[in-house]
Design a protein around this motif. Sequence first.
Motif: not given
Length: 173
Positions: A105-109
């Motif tokens: 979901r793009g959370y780490a980025t």
Amino acid sequence: MTARSIPTLQTHRLVLRPMVEADFPTYAALMTSPRAAGFGGPLSKRQAWGLFCHDIACWSLYGHGGLMIDRRADGLCIGQVGISHGPLFPEKELGWLLYESHEGRGYATEAAAALRDWAAAALEVSELVSYIAPNNAGSIAVAERLGAVRDLVADRPDPKDLVYRHDLTTARR
């Protein structure tokens, strides 16, 4: 450095906040599971506690360390992002982990970009590295989305790790 000087960072969807003891059970569950194979695990609960404490201690020793990732929408803790250093890491390392079902979901980025940008401004460092297991495709993709490039000659804590170098002088902020 006191708990008050550990930053709380916010992005559009996330709050990166200081770690507290209550975060350990979920962190330990991940680190002792087979899912931790992508970042040196699975570990024993004692080893997980050592890394958890390392991420907290880095704040007083180096002025950076681990932050938990909470979703702004509901306050749910979904993982951790941090900058590590010391005898376990040859260079300052930007690392991230997400708890199960929060990947993709793009959370780490988003979290890693926020901490990277904070480090560029607050620590005045020109680069960070990320040590990534060769089979950890998700983390490789995050590093590449962040603009990091492979460094084939860098020292690494595990000879099998890939090293991705983040140039903070050119990172988009």
